[in-house]
Design an enzyme around this catalytic site. Structure first.
Site, PDB file in Angstrom:
ATOM      1  N   CYS A   1       0.859  -1.174   0.000  1.00 19.47           N
ATOM      2  CA  CYS A   1       0.000   0.000   0.000  1.00 19.47           C
ATOM      3  C   CYS A   1       0.894   1.221   0.000  1.00 19.47           C
ATOM      4  O   CYS A   1       2.115   1.102   0.094  1.00 19.47           O
ATOM      5  CB  CYS A   1      -0.825   0.060   1.275  1.00 19.47           C
TER       6      CYS A   1
ATOM      7  N   GLY B   1      -1.237   0.825  -4.957  1.00 20.98           N
ATOM      8  CA  GLY B   1      -2.540   0.278  -4.571  1.00 20.98           C
ATOM      9  C   GLY B   1      -3.666   0.986  -5.272  1.00 20.98           C
ATOM     10  O   GLY B   1      -3.726   2.215  -5.246  1.00 20.98           O
TER      11      GLY B   1
ATOM     12  N   TYR C   1      10.173  -4.494  -8.586  1.00 25.99           N
ATOM     13  CA  TYR C   1       8.862  -4.288  -9.197  1.00 25.99           C
ATOM     14  C   TYR C   1       8.082  -3.119  -8.622  1.00 25.99           C
ATOM     15  O   TYR C   1       7.445  -2.356  -9.344  1.00 25.99           O
ATOM     16  CB  TYR C   1       8.030  -5.561  -9.024  1.00 25.99           C
TER      17      TYR C   1
ATOM     18  N   ASN D   1       1.233   0.377   5.925  1.00 23.49           N
ATOM     19  CA  ASN D   1       1.748  -0.372   4.784  1.00 23.49           C
ATOM     20  C   ASN D   1       2.566  -1.525   5.338  1.00 23.49           C
ATOM     21  O   ASN D   1       3.472  -1.291   6.146  1.00 23.49           O
ATOM     22  CB  ASN D   1       2.622   0.531   3.897  1.00 23.49           C
TER      23      ASN D   1
HETATM   24  P1  AMP Z   1       2.286 -13.810 -13.546  1.00 28.91           P
HETATM   25  O1  AMP Z   1       1.460 -13.689 -14.758  1.00 28.91           O
HETATM   26  O2  AMP Z   1       1.465 -14.320 -12.364  1.00 28.91           O
HETATM   27  O3  AMP Z   1       3.537 -14.610 -13.743  1.00 28.91           O
HETATM   28  O4  AMP Z   1       2.718 -12.351 -13.085  1.00 28.91           O
HETATM   29  C1  AMP Z   1       3.880 -11.762 -13.602  1.00 28.91           C
HETATM   30  C2  AMP Z   1       3.647 -10.285 -13.861  1.00 28.91           C
HETATM   31  O5  AMP Z   1       3.104  -9.682 -12.697  1.00 28.91           O
HETATM   32  C3  AMP Z   1       4.930  -9.580 -14.192  1.00 28.91           C
HETATM   33  O6  AMP Z   1       4.727  -8.882 -15.403  1.00 28.91           O
HETATM   34  C4  AMP Z   1       5.198  -8.631 -13.040  1.00 28.91           C
HETATM   35  O7  AMP Z   1       5.581  -7.343 -13.499  1.00 28.91           O
HETATM   36  C5  AMP Z   1       3.880  -8.537 -12.310  1.00 28.91           C
HETATM   37  N1  AMP Z   1       4.016  -8.633 -10.848  1.00 28.91           N
HETATM   38  C6  AMP Z   1       5.019  -9.114 -10.123  1.00 28.91           C
HETATM   39  N2  AMP Z   1       4.776  -9.047  -8.797  1.00 28.91           N
HETATM   40  C7  AMP Z   1       3.560  -8.502  -8.674  1.00 28.91           C
HETATM   41  C8  AMP Z   1       2.723  -8.146  -7.564  1.00 28.91           C
HETATM   42  N3  AMP Z   1       3.115  -8.357  -6.303  1.00 28.91           N
HETATM   43  N4  AMP Z   1       1.519  -7.595  -7.827  1.00 28.91           N
HETATM   44  C9  AMP Z   1       1.118  -7.394  -9.094  1.00 28.91           C
HETATM   45  N5  AMP Z   1       1.843  -7.699 -10.180  1.00 28.91           N
HETATM   46  C10 AMP Z   1       3.055  -8.240  -9.993  1.00 28.91           C
END
Ligand code: AMP
Length: 461
Positions: free
Chosen positions: A10, A36, A255, A110
Site C-alpha cells: 500500500c 494500490g 517491481y 503499509n
Molecule cells: P504472472 O502472470 O502471475 O507470472 O505475473 C507476472 C507479472 O506480474 C509480471 O509482469 C510482473 O511485473 C507482475 N508482478 C510481479 N509481482 C507482482 C505483484 N506483487 N503484484 C502485481 N503484479 C506483480
C-alpha cells in the site's frame, strides 16, 4: 477466511503543520497510486476533531475538490490500498479510525503483521469486537486496551505486540506519529514542506516521488525501529523503540516502487538498469533486438541492451487507460485480457529473434501470453529474460504474492518453465547478481527468492 487478515502493499502519507494538509496528502497519494488501486482514504485533524473520507476506487475517483475541502485542518494522513484478499467492503479501506478513552485516532499502515491472526484470536477471547478483516484494526484494540496514559506510550505498547512488516502513521486531533518496524521491510521517508506562515511543515510518505510532486524536500528515511513524534511548535522527536535490524524488501527495487523514487536511499531506475546489465552478463543470447515488457521491464531492458550492444526497441506498447475491466473475458477469448493491456508491433518484430525482458514471473501466466503474442506477431525466436531470481516463496511482509503452490518457480525448474511459457530460452537473474546490482552495502530481505524468513510467519504455521 484464512488469508484475510492482511493489509499488503500500500502507500501511506502523513502531512503535519500545513494549511493544505489534505490536498498535499491527496497529491501524494496520486503519485503513489501504483502501490494500490483498490481504495483510497484521508483523515484530517483540525486541532479539535478528525474528518475522514475513504472509499473503493482510485485516488481521483474517491476525491474531488468539494469533498477534499471538507477535510479541514493542518494534519492529514492518507492511504491507498492494494489487496486482492481481505474484504472488498469500504470498511476495509484506510485510514482506520476509532474513538476511545483518549479521544479520536486514525491509522494508516503499509505492510503485513505476521502474527495478526494470533493477536486477533486473543483479543476476541477477551471480548473485542472487530469491524474489518484488516490486521491494522488489531493495533487500534491494542492501543485502546493499553493501561498507559499517553497516546505515545500506548502506541509503543501496541507496536511491541505486533510482528512483521509495518510502516505506520498515526494521528489524533493535534499530533502525528510515524513508526517503522525494526527490519524496515517497507520504505518510509521524511520530508519538509514550508507552510504559508513560513514555518516548517513535515511530510512522511512511502515513496519520495510524493515529495517531488508536492515540492517537499527529502530530509531522511525514518529508521528501522524508529518512532517519530510530530507536535505543534516542536521539532520532530525521534525515539528508537527497537534495536534496528535492517532487512529492506528487495522487491521494492525489482517491481514495486516507482523508478523515480529514492528507496532505502537509492534511485530505483538506476538499480533496475544495473539489474539488466548484470542479466546480460549472466545470460547472453544472440538476438536482433531487446524488448521490454512495459512498464516494469523498461529500465532493465535498457541496461541489457547497453551491456549486450543489441538494439533496444519499444516493440510492445502498453495501453495506460485500461484501469480495471469488469467484463471478464470467457475462456475462449482470454487472450484479450493481455492484449487489451499490451500490443506487439509485428512491423518491428516480424522475422526477428527477440529478447523480451520482464521484472518477474509469478504464476507464469503473463509471460506465456507475451511469448504467444510475440510469436503471433511474427517473432522468429523469443528469449525471455527476467531481471529478478525465480520467485519461489510467498511474501509475508506486505508484497502480494500468492500461496507457494501457485508460484510456478516453486514447482518447476527454469527449463520446465521455459517449456510452459513456450519460450525458445529463459533465464533469470541470480540472487548474487541481484545483490551485486543493488549493492551489498545494505541488508535486504530476499525471502521471496530463498525462503529465508527473518520474522517467523506465525500465522502461516
Ligand atoms: P504472472 O502472470 O502471475 O507470472 O505475473 C507476472 C507479472 O506480474 C509480471 O509482469 C510482473 O511485473 C507482475 N508482478 C510481479 N509481482 C507482482 C505483484 N506483487 N503484484 C502485481 N503484479 C506483480
Amino acid at each position: 477466511m484464512e488469508n484475510r487478515y492482511i493489509n499488503e502493499k500500500c502507500a501511506v502519507v502523513g502531512v503535519f503543520n500545513h494549511e493544505n494538509a489534505s490536498q498535499l496528502a491527496y497529491f501524494s497519494l496520486f503519485s503513489m497510486q501504483h502501490r494500490g488501486q483498490e481504495a483510497a482514504g484521508i483523515s484530517s485533524s483540525d486541532g479539535h476533531k478528525m474528518h475522514t473520507i475513504k472509499d473503493r476506487g482510485l485516488v481521483t475517483q474517491v476525491f474531488n475538490e468539494q469533498n477534499i475541502s471538507t477535510l479541514v485542518g493542518d494534519i492529514a494522513i492518507g492511504h491507498t490500498r492494494y489487496s486482492t484478499a481481505g474484504d472488498d467492503s469500504i470498511l476495509d479501506a484506510q485510514p482506520v479510525y476509532a474513538r476511545f478513552d483518549l479521544g479520536e485516532m486514525a491509522i494508516v499502515h503499509n505492510g503485513n503483521f505476521t502474527n495478526a491472526k494470533q493477536v486477533r484470536r486473543r483479543l476476541i477471547e477477551k471480548g473485542a469486537i472487530f469491524q474489518t478483516y484488516m490486521d491494522t484494526e488489531n493495533l487500534i484494540h491494542l492501543i485502546a486496551k493499553s493501561d498507559k496514559k499517553e497516546l505515545l506510550e500506548r502506541i509503543i505498547d501496541g507496536v511491541k505486540k505486533v510482528e512483521g512488516a509495518y510502516s505506520l502513521i498515526f494521528s489524533n486531533p493535534n499530533q502525528m506519529f510515524a513508526v517503522r518496524d525494526p527490519n524496515g521491510f517497507r520504505p518510509l521517508s521524511l520530508g519538509r514542506i514550508t507552510n504559508s506562515k513560513g514555518e516548517d511543515g513535515y511530510i512522511v510518505a512511502s515513496e519520495t516521488c510524493a515529495f517531488d510532486l508536492v515540492g517537499a524536500k527529502f530530509i531522511r528515511d525514518i529508521r528501522p525501529g524508529e518512532l517519530v513524534v510530530f507536535e505543534k511548535g516542536k521539532a520532530p522527536k525521534s525515539i528508537q523503540i527497537f534495536e534496528p535490524t535492517p532487512h529492506y524488501c528487495i522487491f521494492e527495487y525489482i517491481y514495486f516502487s516507482r523508478p523515480d523514487s529514492s528507496v532505502f536511499g537509492k534511485n530505483v531506475y538506476k538499480l533496475r538498469k544495473e539489474m539488466g546489465r548484470t542479466l546480460a552478463k549472466e545470460s547472453p543470447v544472440e538476438a536482433d533486438m531487446v524488448i521490454p515488457v512495459p512498464d516494469g521491464g523498461v529500465p532493465s531492458a535498457l541496461g541489457y541492451s547497453e551491456e549486450s550492444g543489441i538494439p533496444f526497441n519499444m516493440a510492445i506498447v502498453r495501453n495506460h487507460y485500461i484501469g480495471r475491466t469488469f467484463i471478464e473475458p470467457t475462456q475462449k477469448i482470454r487472450d484479450l485480457k493481455v492484449k487489451m493491456k499490451l500490443s506487439a508491433m509485428s512491423d518491428v518484430i516480424s522475422g526477428k529473434r527477440v529478447i523480451v525482458i520482464d521484472d518477474s514471473i509469478v504464476r507464469g501466466t503473463t509471460s506465456r501470453q507475451i511469448v504467444r503474442m510475440l510469436k503471433e506477431a511474427g517473432a522468429k525466436e523469443v528469449h525471455m529474460r527476467i531481471s529478478s531470481p525465480p520467485t519461489t516463496h510467498p511474501c509475508y511482509y506486505g508484497v502480494d504474492t500468492p500461496e507457494q503452490d501457485k508460484l510456478i518457480a516453486s514447482k518447476y525448474d527454469t527449463a520446465q518453465i521455459a517449456n510452459y511459457i513456450e519460450a525458445d530460452s529463459l533465464a533469470y537473474l541470480s540472487i548474487d547478481g541481484l545483490l551485486d546490482s543493488v549493492g551489498r552495502d545494505l541488508n535486504y530481505c530476499t525471502a521471496c527468492f530463498d525462503g529465508n524468513y527473518i520474522v517467523p510467519p506465525v500465522d502461516a504455521n
